[in-house]
Design an enzyme around this catalytic site. Structure first.
Site, PDB file in Angstrom:
ATOM      1  N   HIS A  29       0.820  -1.206   0.000  1.00  0.00           N
ATOM      2  CA  HIS A  29       0.000   0.000   0.000  1.00  0.00           C
ATOM      3  C   HIS A  29       0.860   1.264   0.000  1.00  0.00           C
ATOM      4  O   HIS A  29       0.512   2.258  -0.624  1.00  0.00           O
ATOM      5  CB  HIS A  29      -0.914  -0.006   1.227  1.00  0.00           C
ATOM      6  CG  HIS A  29      -1.918   1.104   1.239  1.00  0.00           C
ATOM      7  ND1 HIS A  29      -3.080   1.056   0.503  1.00  0.00           N
ATOM      8  CD2 HIS A  29      -1.925   2.293   1.875  1.00  0.00           C
ATOM      9  CE1 HIS A  29      -3.764   2.179   0.706  1.00  0.00           C
ATOM     10  NE2 HIS A  29      -3.088   2.942   1.543  1.00  0.00           N
TER      11      HIS A  29
ATOM     12  N   HIS B 276      -9.948   3.199  -0.043  1.00  0.00           N
ATOM     13  CA  HIS B 276     -10.015   2.728   1.344  1.00  0.00           C
ATOM     14  C   HIS B 276     -10.855   1.459   1.345  1.00  0.00           C
ATOM     15  O   HIS B 276     -11.819   1.316   2.100  1.00  0.00           O
ATOM     16  CB  HIS B 276     -10.596   3.802   2.264  1.00  0.00           C
ATOM     17  CG  HIS B 276      -9.744   4.055   3.474  1.00  0.00           C
ATOM     18  ND1 HIS B 276     -10.220   4.185   4.739  1.00  0.00           N
ATOM     19  CD2 HIS B 276      -8.394   4.163   3.591  1.00  0.00           C
ATOM     20  CE1 HIS B 276      -9.219   4.376   5.591  1.00  0.00           C
ATOM     21  NE2 HIS B 276      -8.102   4.373   4.912  1.00  0.00           N
TER      22      HIS B 276
END
Length: 762
Positions: free
Chosen positions: A62, A115
């Site tokens: 990420h 998200h």
């Protein structure tokens, strides 16, 4: 999650040198064996627990883009070097958000991020903190946030888990955004079984500033102070976005696999943070700034130091805590929300702290910029981190993951929807139209968008369900920007290269349809596991397609986000590149809405209609079918269509315009009729099969409603530019009538179109 758990003694740098064989939980923190060996090699010793915590979060997929970097380089290598987009670029890829020049001394920054994983675990907070995080990226550039958008993907609309996830996500986005006073002006909602265990919650924010207000994330100037301000640091979200989003969800019958705490958001704290930060900027108190998002303090300190000219020293025990039991590692990994880090000259620190106090924002000097090249972190006087910050922030692993075209791709493309039974009679076409407009993907989304404040701040010009959201930037001149996001995972599954090009084309067309000139791109690339060669091939192809298309259209990628590991067990989501396009309009009073508002307007269809049904909404709704090839996209034709739509808007020729995309002409007609409360009488053009005319998803097309007085000027413009333009009908009455085929009263159409989502979730 704490790497401290192996020992009760404080793990200092000295202790690490003396105990080379101490066992550390590198595996539990998501590092691979060779990555841990590389950390040892960089340091020349074993890491301390705190150093291990930093490397593990910063080297996660990420944060480090380790599997995607090699493909993302194309966005720079193929970036357009001429045209309005290239000329407008002020800040490109690599900063917290891209910035473009929109004229009159104004700059606009915009970015989309994901998200996804946190929103599945905890829908409300996952989505809320997604909005909070993207807003802080925008503030950190020096801009005032002016609008948000939310491209969303959920599992099957009637699946019980969708009923758990969707209302929470929508409430989280609305709750956080509305409390911030930020209008939500657009986005998408798509349902598909492939997103069942992996919903996609992408959030976009737009901010405005003057050119001289741009700020970057760097810690420069020896002796300058590092100030942490905002919320206190708690135990929420430790390794949240960073490690959670770097793993596949295991398919273990409801037992959560590696799913750490999701961050918790406080929008009122964020609102204070925005005002406090902007006031500090305007008082010229800030040298460098960084928001604390994924990887928290690990990210902020290492990135600020590595982008600056020197090193940094941090006293970790000065960090204000919500939970006094947190270990140093947990403080470094915490993803508590509403926190920022600023670098401030010593003589300006008091003034900075005064502004923070005025806005009731906790602020603490936690360190300073040094003349070395090391990031050193101390805990109660003991050194627990001593690293080269570049090795943490920018020199993580880079993988050339193996990728291969999956063996099922040929069969999928050969499964042509041409063989599916089609409606032919007027009654069948009418039934197919109602089934389409009432299907979850094509139905009205007002049940969702009515939970968002679209008009707060008073500068929203257009919002959902318009083709693009539009915001006025300058009240005197009417200068404004328009933004659209699009991405069709069904097209991308059939051909990921073309799917990415189609996503850009649709977003570009949506911006142009409202009268704005497309300038720049941000993207959120949502894919399965990079360790799966098929998913990696999809990712590589989509990057190649988007980079090629951006070059051809002259719209540079300014930044974005990659979200991998969107799969549960072996089942990956459809490859879903979401593309946001930002355009500029000189005068928002000239915008073109989508609604048919006045009787007697002539309806024109621009572009060519071919038999293109691969990945179409009709094939999905009527047959649950996905196969064939997606529609072909001609980017030169898209550019031409955009020029015509922009000219028609600027010169007052068009009363309404609406792009033709998912669902084809009949879906676009239904939406424009319902938005304006006016019917339309439509004639099928000669030589076109009525079914193909109504449901095909050929690209490069738009509906335009023209006053009779402008018809000659408009058709002359189209002819001069070689754009096919067919007059297909007139705005009239209280029904959508396809002459000689069927009539649908608007009341019935509206009832079917608007009942679906309330029926499912209401």
């Amino acid at each position: 999650m704490s790497p401290q758990s192996h020992s009760h003694t404080l793990d200092t740098v000295k202790h690490a040198e003396q105990t080379p064989e101490a066992e550390l939980p590198w595996k539990e923190l998501g590092l691979k064996e060779d990555e841990y060996a590389r950390v040892r090699e960089i340091l020349g010793r074993r890491p301390t627990g705190a150093e291990l915590a930093m490397y593990s979060v910063m080297w996660s997929e990420h944060c480090s883009y380790k599997s995607s970097k090699v493909h993302l380089r194309q966005f720079g290598e193929k970036a357009p070097t001429e045209g309005p987009g290239a000329e407008a670029m002020l800040v490109g890829i690599g900063e917290q958000a891209g910035v473009v020049d929109v004229g009159q001394g104004y700059a606009v920054t915009f970015k989309v991020e994901s998200h996804n994983h946190p929103s599945y675990v905890e829908p409300y907070q996952g989505a809320a903190t997604g909005i909070g995080g993207i807003v802080r990226d925008i503030i950190a550039m020096g801009a005032r946030p002016v609008a948000a958008m939310d491209p969303l993907r959920f599992g099957a609309a009637d699946h019980p888990d969708t009923k758990r996830v969707l209302p929470g996500v929508v409430a989280g986005i609305g709750g956080y955004g509305n409390c911030l006073g930020l209008p939500n002006i657009g986005g998408e909602v798509v349902f598909d079984p492939c997103y069942q265990g992996n919903p996609l919650v992408n959030a976009l924010c737009v901010g405005v500033m003057k050119h001289e207000d741009i700020h970057l994330a760097k810690a420069a100037g020896t002796g300058n102070k590092v100030i942490l301000y905002g919320a206190r640091t708690g135990g929420d979200g430790i390794g949240g976005a960073s490690i959670l989003a770097s793993e596949t969800f295991e398919d273990t019958a409801g037992k959560p696999a590696k799913r750490p705490a999701v961050q918790v958001g406080d929008p009122f704290q964020e609102k204070l943070l925005i005002e406090c930060t902007l006031e500090a900027f305007h008082a010229d108190l800030v040298v460098g700034i960084q928001d604390l998002g994924a990887a928290g303090l690990s990210c902020a300190t290492s990135e600020l130091a590595s982008n600056g000219s020197g090193g940094m020293q941090v006293e970790l025990d000065t960090v204000p805590l919500r939970d006094s039991s947190l270990s140093p590692e947990e403080i470094l990994m915490s993803e508590s929300q509403e926190r920022m880090c600023a670098v401030v000259e010593p003589e300006k620190v008091d003034r900075f702290l005064e502004i923070c106090e005025k806005w009731e924002v906790t602020a603490t000097v936690v360190g300073e910029v040094t003349d070395g090249d090391r990031l050193e972190i101390f805990w109660h006087g003991e050194k627990i981190v001593d690293v080269d910050p570049r090795t943490v922030a920018h020199e993580g692993p880079v993988y050339e993951r193996p990728y291969a075209r999956p063996d099922w791709q040929d069969a999928l493309q050969a499964d042509d929807p041409a063989k599916l039974p089609r409606p032919a009679s007027g009654e069948e076409l009418r039934a197919a139209t109602l089934a389409l407009v009432s299907s979850p993907n094509q139905a009205a989304k007002s049940w969702i968008t009515d939970q968002y404040d679209r008009y707060v701040l008073g500068d929203t010009v257009l919002a959902q369900p318009e083709d693009s959201g539009m915001i006025r930037i300058d009240a005197e001149t009417g200068l404004g920007v328009a933004v659209a996001t699009d991405g069709n995972g069904r097209y991308a599954k059939l051909d990921p290269y073309e799917g990415a090009r189609l996503a850009l084309a649709e977003s570009y067309r949506n911006v142009a349809a409202t009268g704005a000139r497309p300038l720049a791109v941000t993207d959120c690339l949502n894919f399965g596991s990079p360790e799966d060669p098929a998913a990696m091939w999809q990712f590589a192809e989509a990057c190649r397609g988007l980079a090629d298309a951006c070059k051809e259209l002259g719209t540079p990628v300014t930044g974005g986000n990659v979200s991998l590991y969107n799969q549960t067990g072996e089942a990956a989501i459809h490859p879903t590149p979401v593309v946001g396009v930002l355009g500029v309009i000189d005068d928002v009073t000239r915008r073109t809405p989508m609604a048919f508002r006045d009787e007697g307007l002539l309806i024109y269809l621009l572009g060519e209609t071919k038999e293109e049904f691969g990945g179409s909404a009709w094939s999905q709704v009527a047959h649950g079918h996905l196969g064939g090839r997606p529609p072909q996209v001609d980017l030169e034709r898209e550019r031409l269509l955009a020029e015509i739509l922009i000219s028609a808007s600027r010169d007052g020729m068009a009363d309404a315009a609406h792009d033709v995309s998912d669902g084809g002409v009949v879906q676009a007609l239904a939406e424009s009729c319902l938005k304006g409360g006016k019917g339309a009488r439509i004639v099928v053009p000669d030589g076109l099969d009525p079914f193909v005319f109504l449901f095909s998803e050929s690209q490069g097309r738009a509906l335009v409603a023209i006053p009779r007085s402008e018809e000659v000027r408009f058709t002359d413009m189209c002819a001069a530019r070689g754009m096919p333009a067919a007059r297909i009908g007139v705005v009239d009455g209280e029904a959508l009538e396809i002459q000689g085929r069927f009539t649908l009263p608007l009341d019935e159409l509206r009832r079917e179109h608007e009942a679906t989502l309330p029926g499912l979730f209401g």
